[in-house]
Design a protein around this motif. Structure first.
Motif, PDB file in Angstrom:
ATOM      1  N   LEU A 155       0.832  -1.196   0.000  1.00  0.00           N
ATOM      2  CA  LEU A 155       0.000   0.000   0.000  1.00  0.00           C
ATOM      3  C   LEU A 155       0.872   1.254   0.000  1.00  0.00           C
ATOM      4  O   LEU A 155       0.578   2.226  -0.699  1.00  0.00           O
ATOM      5  N   MET A 156       1.931   1.217   0.764  1.00  0.00           N
ATOM      6  CA  MET A 156       2.840   2.378   0.815  1.00  0.00           C
ATOM      7  C   MET A 156       3.507   2.610  -0.543  1.00  0.00           C
ATOM      8  O   MET A 156       3.655   3.746  -0.976  1.00  0.00           O
ATOM      9  N   LYS A 157       3.911   1.537  -1.206  1.00  0.00           N
ATOM     10  CA  LYS A 157       4.541   1.680  -2.529  1.00  0.00           C
ATOM     11  C   LYS A 157       3.543   2.242  -3.535  1.00  0.00           C
ATOM     12  O   LYS A 157       3.891   3.081  -4.375  1.00  0.00           O
ATOM     13  N   VAL A 158       2.311   1.759  -3.413  1.00  0.00           N
ATOM     14  CA  VAL A 158       1.285   2.251  -4.323  1.00  0.00           C
ATOM     15  C   VAL A 158       1.027   3.728  -4.053  1.00  0.00           C
ATOM     16  O   VAL A 158       0.914   4.541  -4.979  1.00  0.00           O
ATOM     17  N   MET A 159       0.985   4.097  -2.812  1.00  0.00           N
ATOM     18  CA  MET A 159       0.718   5.496  -2.480  1.00  0.00           C
ATOM     19  C   MET A 159       1.895   6.385  -2.844  1.00  0.00           C
ATOM     20  O   MET A 159       1.712   7.547  -3.189  1.00  0.00           O
ATOM     21  N   ASP A 160       3.111   5.844  -2.783  1.00  0.00           N
ATOM     22  CA  ASP A 160       4.282   6.629  -3.178  1.00  0.00           C
ATOM     23  C   ASP A 160       4.241   6.954  -4.667  1.00  0.00           C
ATOM     24  O   ASP A 160       4.736   7.986  -5.100  1.00  0.00           O
ATOM     25  N   ARG A 161       3.718   6.125  -5.421  1.00  0.00           N
ATOM     26  CA  ARG A 161       3.656   6.347  -6.860  1.00  0.00           C
ATOM     27  C   ARG A 161       2.584   7.356  -7.216  1.00  0.00           C
ATOM     28  O   ARG A 161       2.538   7.852  -8.331  1.00  0.00           O
ATOM     29  N   PRO A 165      -2.811   6.707 -13.654  1.00  0.00           N
ATOM     30  CA  PRO A 165      -3.872   5.956 -14.318  1.00  0.00           C
ATOM     31  C   PRO A 165      -3.690   4.445 -14.106  1.00  0.00           C
ATOM     32  O   PRO A 165      -2.596   3.982 -13.815  1.00  0.00           O
ATOM     33  N   PRO A 166      -4.747   3.699 -14.236  1.00  0.00           N
ATOM     34  CA  PRO A 166      -4.666   2.261 -13.975  1.00  0.00           C
ATOM     35  C   PRO A 166      -3.638   1.575 -14.858  1.00  0.00           C
ATOM     36  O   PRO A 166      -3.424   1.970 -15.989  1.00  0.00           O
ATOM     37  N   VAL A 183       9.656  -3.134  -9.834  1.00  0.00           N
ATOM     38  CA  VAL A 183       9.063  -3.390 -11.149  1.00  0.00           C
ATOM     39  C   VAL A 183       8.508  -2.083 -11.695  1.00  0.00           C
ATOM     40  O   VAL A 183       8.030  -1.227 -10.951  1.00  0.00           O
ATOM     41  N   SER A 184       8.600  -1.949 -12.927  1.00  0.00           N
ATOM     42  CA  SER A 184       7.997  -0.776 -13.548  1.00  0.00           C
ATOM     43  C   SER A 184       6.716  -1.219 -14.219  1.00  0.00           C
ATOM     44  O   SER A 184       6.672  -2.221 -14.914  1.00  0.00           O
ATOM     45  N   LEU A 185       5.712  -0.472 -13.949  1.00  0.00           N
ATOM     46  CA  LEU A 185       4.411  -0.833 -14.463  1.00  0.00           C
ATOM     47  C   LEU A 185       4.107  -0.004 -15.720  1.00  0.00           C
ATOM     48  O   LEU A 185       4.370   1.187 -15.761  1.00  0.00           O
ATOM     49  N   THR A 186       3.569  -0.661 -16.652  1.00  0.00           N
ATOM     50  CA  THR A 186       3.180   0.045 -17.886  1.00  0.00           C
ATOM     51  C   THR A 186       1.724   0.440 -17.784  1.00  0.00           C
ATOM     52  O   THR A 186       0.913  -0.285 -17.216  1.00  0.00           O
ATOM     53  N   GLN A 187       1.452   1.584 -18.315  1.00  0.00           N
ATOM     54  CA  GLN A 187       0.076   2.058 -18.245  1.00  0.00           C
ATOM     55  C   GLN A 187      -0.774   1.339 -19.249  1.00  0.00           C
ATOM     56  O   GLN A 187      -0.336   1.007 -20.353  1.00  0.00           O
ATOM     57  N   SER A 188      -1.977   1.096 -18.879  1.00  0.00           N
ATOM     58  CA  SER A 188      -2.871   0.389 -19.788  1.00  0.00           C
ATOM     59  C   SER A 188      -3.448   1.374 -20.789  1.00  0.00           C
ATOM     60  O   SER A 188      -3.620   2.542 -20.487  1.00  0.00           O
ATOM     61  N   LYS A 189      -3.713   0.888 -21.927  1.00  0.00           N
ATOM     62  CA  LYS A 189      -4.283   1.744 -22.963  1.00  0.00           C
ATOM     63  C   LYS A 189      -5.753   1.488 -23.042  1.00  0.00           C
ATOM     64  O   LYS A 189      -6.198   0.367 -23.035  1.00  0.00           O
TER      65      LYS A 189
END
Length: 190
Positions: A155-161, A165-166, A183-189
Motif C-alpha cells: 500500500l505504501m509503494k502504491v501510495m508513493d507512486r 492511471p490504472p 518493477v515498472s508498471l506500464t500504463q494500460s491503454k
C-alpha cells in the motif's frame, strides 16, 4: 460411638449378677461344685508356690483347702473370671470397632485422594490442550501480522507512486513485486 459405650457399660453391669448366680449354682450343683473345688485347689497351690518362691516364705508342704472353703474360693474365682472375660471381650470389641472405623476413614481419604489425582490429571490435560491451541493461535496471529506488514508495504509503494492511471499487472509482475524487486508498471491503454 456412645451407643457402643453404653452397651459395654450395660454388659459390665449385667455381668456382676450373672457372676453371683454362678456362685450360687456352684453351691447347689454337684458337677459345678467339683469343678469349683478343682479350680480352687489349683489356684491355692499356685498362689502358695508363688508366695514361697517370690516372697521368700519358708518351703513347706501345701495343704489342700477343705471343701467348703474350696467351693467358696472356686465360685469366687469363676465369678471374677466371668467378669474379667466380659471386660476383656469388651476391650477387644472396642479395639476391633476402632480399627474398622480407622480403616473406613483411611479408605475414604484414599478415595478422595484418587479423585483429586484424577482431577489434577484432567486439568493438566486441559492445560496442555489450551497451550497447544494458544500456540496455534499465536502462529496464526504471527502469520496474519506478516501478511499485514506485506500488504502495508504494498500500500505504501502504491501510495508513493501517486494516483496514476490504472496499470495492467500480470501475475509475473505481482510475484516479482512480492519478492521485493522493483518493477515498472506500464500504463494500460484504453
Amino acid at each position: 460411638m456412645s451407643s457402643f459405650k453404653i452397651a459395654s457399660l450395660l454388659f459390665r453391669t449385667l455381668s456382676k449378677p450373672i457372676a453371683n448366680a454362678l456362685k450360687q449354682q456352684a453351691k447347689s450343683h454337684e458337677i459345678f461344685r467339683s469343678l469349683c473345688i478343682n479350680v480352687a485347689q489349683v489356684a491355692h497351690r499356685t498362689e502358695m508356690n508363688w508366695k514361697m518362691k517370690v516372697l521368700g516364705y519358708k518351703q513347706e508342704k501345701i495343704r489342700p483347702l477343705n471343701d467348703a472353703r474350696a467351693i467358696d474360693a472356686g465360685a469366687n474365682f469363676l465369678g471374677e473370671a466371668f467378669i474379667f472375660s466380659v471386660a476383656v471381650s469388651l476391650i477387644f470389641a472396642e479395639q476391633i470397632r476402632s480399627r474398622n472405623q480407622a480403616r473406613r476413614r483411611r479408605d475414604t481419604v484414599d478415595d478422595r485422594l484418587e479423585d483429586l489425582e484424577e482431577q489434577v490429571s484432567k486439568y493438566r490435560q486441559d492445560i496442555d490442550q489450551l497451550e497447544q491451541e494458544r500456540k496455534l493461535l499465536r502462529d496464526e496471529i504471527d502469520g496474519l501480522a506478516g501478511e499485514t506488514a506485506t500488504l502495508s508495504e504494498m500500500l505504501m509503494k502504491v501510495m508513493d507512486r501517486g494516483m496514476k492511471p490504472p496499470v495492467r499487472v500480470d501475475q509475473k509482475t505481482v510475484d516479482q513485486f512480492l519478492d521485493g524487486k522493483d518493477v515498472s508498471l506500464t500504463q494500460s491503454k484504453r
